[in-house]
Each structure stands twice: as C-alpha cells, then as structure tokens.
Design an enzyme around this catalytic site. Structure first.
Site, PDB file in Angstrom:
ATOM      1  N   ARG A 241      -0.459  -9.611  13.420  1.00 37.32           N
ATOM      2  CA  ARG A 241      -0.963  -8.600  12.471  1.00 37.32           C
ATOM      3  C   ARG A 241      -1.593  -9.263  11.254  1.00 37.32           C
ATOM      4  O   ARG A 241      -2.657  -8.867  10.799  1.00 37.32           O
ATOM      5  CB  ARG A 241       0.201  -7.740  11.973  1.00 37.32           C
ATOM      6  CG  ARG A 241       0.360  -6.448  12.675  1.00 37.32           C
ATOM      7  CD  ARG A 241       1.685  -5.833  12.294  1.00 37.32           C
ATOM      8  NE  ARG A 241       1.664  -5.186  11.003  1.00 37.32           N
ATOM      9  CZ  ARG A 241       2.768  -4.921  10.294  1.00 37.32           C
ATOM     10  NH1 ARG A 241       3.949  -5.278  10.740  1.00 37.32           N
ATOM     11  NH2 ARG A 241       2.671  -4.298   9.164  1.00 37.32           N
TER      12      ARG A 241
ATOM     13  N   ARG B 101      11.774  -5.050   5.347  1.00 37.45           N
ATOM     14  CA  ARG B 101      11.457  -3.642   5.074  1.00 37.45           C
ATOM     15  C   ARG B 101      12.332  -2.709   5.900  1.00 37.45           C
ATOM     16  O   ARG B 101      12.599  -2.950   7.065  1.00 37.45           O
ATOM     17  CB  ARG B 101       9.988  -3.388   5.414  1.00 37.45           C
ATOM     18  CG  ARG B 101       9.642  -1.903   5.395  1.00 37.45           C
ATOM     19  CD  ARG B 101       8.164  -1.647   5.406  1.00 37.45           C
ATOM     20  NE  ARG B 101       7.466  -2.261   6.514  1.00 37.45           N
ATOM     21  CZ  ARG B 101       6.141  -2.280   6.623  1.00 37.45           C
ATOM     22  NH1 ARG B 101       5.389  -1.761   5.673  1.00 37.45           N
ATOM     23  NH2 ARG B 101       5.584  -2.845   7.657  1.00 37.45           N
TER      24      ARG B 101
ATOM     25  N   ARG C 131     -10.523  -0.875   7.758  1.00 36.01           N
ATOM     26  CA  ARG C 131      -9.961  -2.207   7.953  1.00 36.01           C
ATOM     27  C   ARG C 131     -11.002  -3.202   8.451  1.00 36.01           C
ATOM     28  O   ARG C 131     -10.700  -4.370   8.630  1.00 36.01           O
ATOM     29  CB  ARG C 131      -8.865  -2.141   9.008  1.00 36.01           C
ATOM     30  CG  ARG C 131      -7.511  -2.372   8.420  1.00 36.01           C
ATOM     31  CD  ARG C 131      -6.503  -2.180   9.498  1.00 36.01           C
ATOM     32  NE  ARG C 131      -5.607  -1.168   9.040  1.00 36.01           N
ATOM     33  CZ  ARG C 131      -4.345  -1.403   8.711  1.00 36.01           C
ATOM     34  NH1 ARG C 131      -3.834  -2.593   8.869  1.00 36.01           N
ATOM     35  NH2 ARG C 131      -3.594  -0.449   8.270  1.00 36.01           N
TER      36      ARG C 131
ATOM     37  N   ARG D 281      10.408  -0.860  11.445  1.00 35.24           N
ATOM     38  CA  ARG D 281       9.243  -0.643  12.302  1.00 35.24           C
ATOM     39  C   ARG D 281       9.216  -1.663  13.433  1.00 35.24           C
ATOM     40  O   ARG D 281       9.501  -2.834  13.226  1.00 35.24           O
ATOM     41  CB  ARG D 281       7.955  -0.747  11.461  1.00 35.24           C
ATOM     42  CG  ARG D 281       7.593   0.580  10.831  1.00 35.24           C
ATOM     43  CD  ARG D 281       6.508   0.472   9.807  1.00 35.24           C
ATOM     44  NE  ARG D 281       5.332  -0.292  10.221  1.00 35.24           N
ATOM     45  CZ  ARG D 281       4.233  -0.396   9.482  1.00 35.24           C
ATOM     46  NH1 ARG D 281       4.158   0.233   8.319  1.00 35.24           N
ATOM     47  NH2 ARG D 281       3.214  -1.119   9.890  1.00 35.24           N
TER      48      ARG D 281
ATOM     49  N   LYS E 247       0.836  -1.204   0.000  1.00 32.83           N
ATOM     50  CA  LYS E 247       0.000   0.000   0.000  1.00 32.83           C
ATOM     51  C   LYS E 247       0.873   1.258   0.000  1.00 32.83           C
ATOM     52  O   LYS E 247       0.689   2.153  -0.823  1.00 32.83           O
ATOM     53  CB  LYS E 247      -0.933   0.011   1.227  1.00 32.83           C
ATOM     54  CG  LYS E 247      -1.872  -1.194   1.288  1.00 32.83           C
ATOM     55  CD  LYS E 247      -2.805  -1.136   2.500  1.00 32.83           C
ATOM     56  CE  LYS E 247      -2.125  -1.241   3.857  1.00 32.83           C
ATOM     57  NZ  LYS E 247      -1.479  -2.534   4.134  1.00 32.83           N
TER      58      LYS E 247
HETATM   59  P1  AP5 Z   1       4.733  -1.564   2.024  1.00 35.73           P
HETATM   60  O1  AP5 Z   1       4.433  -0.770   0.818  1.00 35.73           O
HETATM   61  O2  AP5 Z   1       5.383  -0.907   3.169  1.00 35.73           O
HETATM   62  O3  AP5 Z   1       3.425  -2.370   2.481  1.00 35.73           O
HETATM   63  P2  AP5 Z   1       2.081  -1.863   3.186  1.00 35.73           P
HETATM   64  O4  AP5 Z   1       0.952  -2.534   2.494  1.00 35.73           O
HETATM   65  O5  AP5 Z   1       2.070  -0.393   3.294  1.00 35.73           O
HETATM   66  O6  AP5 Z   1       2.279  -2.576   4.579  1.00 35.73           O
HETATM   67  P3  AP5 Z   1       2.112  -2.016   6.072  1.00 35.73           P
HETATM   68  O7  AP5 Z   1       2.923  -2.902   6.940  1.00 35.73           O
HETATM   69  O8  AP5 Z   1       2.361  -0.563   6.135  1.00 35.73           O
HETATM   70  O9  AP5 Z   1       0.598  -2.311   6.282  1.00 35.73           O
HETATM   71  P4  AP5 Z   1      -0.132  -2.462   7.638  1.00 35.73           P
HETATM   72  O10 AP5 Z   1      -1.515  -2.439   7.184  1.00 35.73           O
HETATM   73  O11 AP5 Z   1       0.263  -3.618   8.445  1.00 35.73           O
HETATM   74  O12 AP5 Z   1       0.444  -1.254   8.486  1.00 35.73           O
HETATM   75  P5  AP5 Z   1      -0.117   0.235   8.764  1.00 35.73           P
HETATM   76  O13 AP5 Z   1       1.024   1.118   8.900  1.00 35.73           O
HETATM   77  O14 AP5 Z   1      -1.160   0.547   7.792  1.00 35.73           O
HETATM   78  O15 AP5 Z   1       5.639  -2.823   1.536  1.00 35.73           O
HETATM   79  C1  AP5 Z   1       6.128  -3.770   2.466  1.00 35.73           C
HETATM   80  C2  AP5 Z   1       7.550  -4.216   2.056  1.00 35.73           C
HETATM   81  O16 AP5 Z   1       7.485  -4.955   0.831  1.00 35.73           O
HETATM   82  C3  AP5 Z   1       8.520  -3.063   1.804  1.00 35.73           C
HETATM   83  O17 AP5 Z   1       9.799  -3.429   2.218  1.00 35.73           O
HETATM   84  C4  AP5 Z   1       8.457  -2.881   0.278  1.00 35.73           C
HETATM   85  O18 AP5 Z   1       9.679  -2.327  -0.233  1.00 35.73           O
HETATM   86  C5  AP5 Z   1       8.234  -4.307  -0.208  1.00 35.73           C
HETATM   87  N1  AP5 Z   1       7.415  -4.388  -1.427  1.00 35.73           N
HETATM   88  C6  AP5 Z   1       6.325  -3.637  -1.750  1.00 35.73           C
HETATM   89  N2  AP5 Z   1       5.790  -4.020  -2.921  1.00 35.73           N
HETATM   90  C7  AP5 Z   1       6.554  -5.079  -3.352  1.00 35.73           C
HETATM   91  C8  AP5 Z   1       6.494  -5.925  -4.510  1.00 35.73           C
HETATM   92  N3  AP5 Z   1       5.554  -5.762  -5.462  1.00 35.73           N
HETATM   93  N4  AP5 Z   1       7.428  -6.906  -4.623  1.00 35.73           N
HETATM   94  C9  AP5 Z   1       8.381  -7.077  -3.656  1.00 35.73           C
HETATM   95  N5  AP5 Z   1       8.479  -6.306  -2.551  1.00 35.73           N
HETATM   96  C10 AP5 Z   1       7.581  -5.303  -2.388  1.00 35.73           C
HETATM   97  O19 AP5 Z   1      -0.799   0.024  10.193  1.00 35.73           O
HETATM   98  C11 AP5 Z   1       0.016  -0.271  11.323  1.00 35.73           C
HETATM   99  C12 AP5 Z   1      -0.846  -0.501  12.542  1.00 35.73           C
HETATM  100  O20 AP5 Z   1      -1.588   0.685  12.835  1.00 35.73           O
HETATM  101  C13 AP5 Z   1      -1.913  -1.601  12.405  1.00 35.73           C
HETATM  102  O21 AP5 Z   1      -1.377  -2.884  12.677  1.00 35.73           O
HETATM  103  C14 AP5 Z   1      -2.930  -1.153  13.453  1.00 35.73           C
HETATM  104  O22 AP5 Z   1      -2.486  -1.488  14.746  1.00 35.73           O
HETATM  105  C15 AP5 Z   1      -2.896   0.360  13.306  1.00 35.73           C
HETATM  106  N6  AP5 Z   1      -3.895   0.790  12.315  1.00 35.73           N
HETATM  107  C16 AP5 Z   1      -3.644   1.330  11.084  1.00 35.73           C
HETATM  108  N7  AP5 Z   1      -4.788   1.581  10.433  1.00 35.73           N
HETATM  109  C17 AP5 Z   1      -5.801   1.184  11.259  1.00 35.73           C
HETATM  110  C18 AP5 Z   1      -7.203   1.148  11.147  1.00 35.73           C
HETATM  111  N8  AP5 Z   1      -7.836   1.554  10.036  1.00 35.73           N
HETATM  112  N9  AP5 Z   1      -7.913   0.690  12.202  1.00 35.73           N
HETATM  113  C19 AP5 Z   1      -7.309   0.261  13.325  1.00 35.73           C
HETATM  114  N10 AP5 Z   1      -5.976   0.249  13.497  1.00 35.73           N
HETATM  115  C20 AP5 Z   1      -5.228   0.703  12.468  1.00 35.73           C
HETATM  116 MG    MG Z   2       2.078   1.024   4.885  1.00 38.25          MG
END
Ligand code: AP5
Ligand code: MG
Length: 219
Positions: A175, A130, A91, A164, A16
C-alpha cells in the site's frame, strides 16, 4: 467563501480520517472517503464490494472506472450543496482529471487541497497500531490516540473495535509503495492548479488540526 469543495490527501496512515473527524465538528460538509465506501460495500457483500476487495486486500488501487463512477454519483447528491470533503480521492492523475470533469459537469469546482505530509517510515507504526470502532467508525491508535476510557469509544460509547484487514504488515508495505509512487505527481498537479496547502502531519493530532482549521478559515 460560499462553498467548501475540498480534498484531504496524504499517504496511508497520514491522518486523513483522523483529521476529517475534526473538520466535521467545525464545518458542516459531508465526509466522502472512497476507502470507507469500499469497506461498507465489502461488509454488505455487494457486487462492487466483492470486486473491490481483491484490490484492497492486496494494497492495490481499485480500477479507476469503478472509483470515478462512485465519486461522480456521490457528488451529485444534495448534501454536497455547500461543499464536500473528499478523503483518499483522487489518488492518481487520471482520477484528478476525472474529478475535474465531474466538477465541471456538476458546477462544483475545487476550493482547496490539503496535503497532510508524513514521511513513509513513520506510517508503518501508525497503521499497525490503528483500531476502529465497529459501531461508528471512529479511529484510534494503541499508543498515540487512545479512547479516553479504555475499551469505550469516545464518539458513540461503543465497545466493539476492529483492525483493518489491509493493516497487516504484508499489505501495508505494498500500500505504501503504491501510494508513494502516485503521490508526487498529484502534489505537483494541485500545486500547478494553485489549490495546494501543505500541512506537516508528523505532530500531535491537535496541532495538525490547528493548521488545517487556519487554512479552512482563510479559504
Ligand atoms: P488515519 O487517520 O486512519 O489515517 P488515514 O490517512 O485515513 O489512513 P488510511 O489507512 O485510511 O489511508 P489509506 O489511503 O491507505 O486507506 P483508505 O481507506 O483511504 O490514521 C492512521 C493511524 O494513525 C490511526 O491509528 C490514528 O489514530 C493515528 N494517527 C493519526 N494522526 C496521528 C498523528 N498526528 N500522530 C500520531 N498518530 C496519528 O483506502 C483503502 C483502500 O481502498 C486503498 O488501499 C485502495 O485499495 C482503495 N481505495 C481507496 N480510495 C481509492 C481510490 N481513490 N482509488 C483507488 N482505490 C482506492
Ligand atoms: Mg482513512
């Protein structure tokens, strides 16, 4: 299309944040990542941040009333006039319903939901490799997405990177479990709303983006 009110959804590590960075190069809309908002609040040690940290460190969702309030305030800001790119929100179904209400209140209905699909077993390796630029937040991977010059951020030239806290193996497992359970009902919901676009996220980053760009150009 006059507005681009978008959701980017996908499991943790689906890409994402990575795809959002690319979308922003082509489309002038603010990137609203609830995860980024929580991490900024944790860094600044605000009351909300300290509360959210307990959930995030365990890999659980922050309570809906906190998250919905943040998104409601953020979408009321002026820079969302022509659109917005939500990343990681909603989510669960309750958040999807809350967003629908927020959209009605602000007269900002959704235009599309892009779902980056990647099988969960691929995601553990993505998350564990990452690393992120501390200065600008750009995201890299030690195997799949290295900076062009080792140790230097492509985007801002910074040299300070971090991992992270919630990318540690123990948290990653929970997660993924938490999000896998919630994901299918959300996909079904946006399918019924006729807003859903599925993208195969298990390909090169640029190939994934080509599909997303095509979808957005044709919205
Ligand atoms: P990356 O682009 O960083 O992936 P991402 O989908 O953004 O993953 P996140 O870990 O950020 O998602 P998340 O939903 O767990 O965390 P968030 O911060 O939203 O890519 C990942 C890795 O893969 C990188 O190293 C990248 O380089 C590599 N990569 C990317 N594309 C690739 C490809 N095509 N091929 C190979 N490699 C690739 O949320 C964190 C926490 O916040 C949650 O756990 C929760 O506790 C809280 N939170 C956030 N939103 C909410 C909500 N709506 N409600 C409740 N709690 C929430
Ligand atoms: Mg992200």
């Amino acid at each position: 299309m006059s507005t681009m009110n978008l959701i980017l959804m996908g499991l943790p590590g689906a890409g994402k944040g990575t795809q959002a960075q690319k979308i922003l190069e082509d489309f002038d809309i603010p990137h609203i990542s609830t995860g980024d908002i929580f991490r900024a609040a944790i860094k600044n040690e605000t009351k909300m941040g300290l509360e959210a940290k307990k959930y995030i460190d365990a890999g659980n969702l922050v309570p809906d009333e906190v998250t919905n309030g943040i998104v409601s305030d953020r979408l009321a800001e002026a820079d969302t006039k022509n659109g917005f790119l939500l990343d990681g929100y909603p989510r669960n179904i309750d958040q999807a319903h809350a967003l629908k209400e927020i959209g009605e209140k602000l007269n900002k209905p959704l235009d599309g939901v892009i779902n980056i699909h990647v099988e969960p077993d691929v995601l553990v390796e993505r998350l564990s490799g990452r690393f992120i630029c501390r200065t600008c937040g750009a995201t890299y991977h030690k195997l799949y997405n290295k900076p062009k010059v080792e140790g230097t951020c492509d985007v801002c030239g910074g040299h300070d990177f971090y991992q992270r806290d919630d990318d540690k193996p123990a948290t990653v497992k929970n997660r993924l479990d938490v999000n896998v359970k919630l994901n299918t009902p959300l996909i079904d919901y946006y399918g019924q709303e006729k807003l859903l676009y599925n993208v195969d996220g298990d390909r090169d980053i640029d190939d994934v983006y080509k599909d997303i760009k095509h979808i957005l150009d044709n919205l």
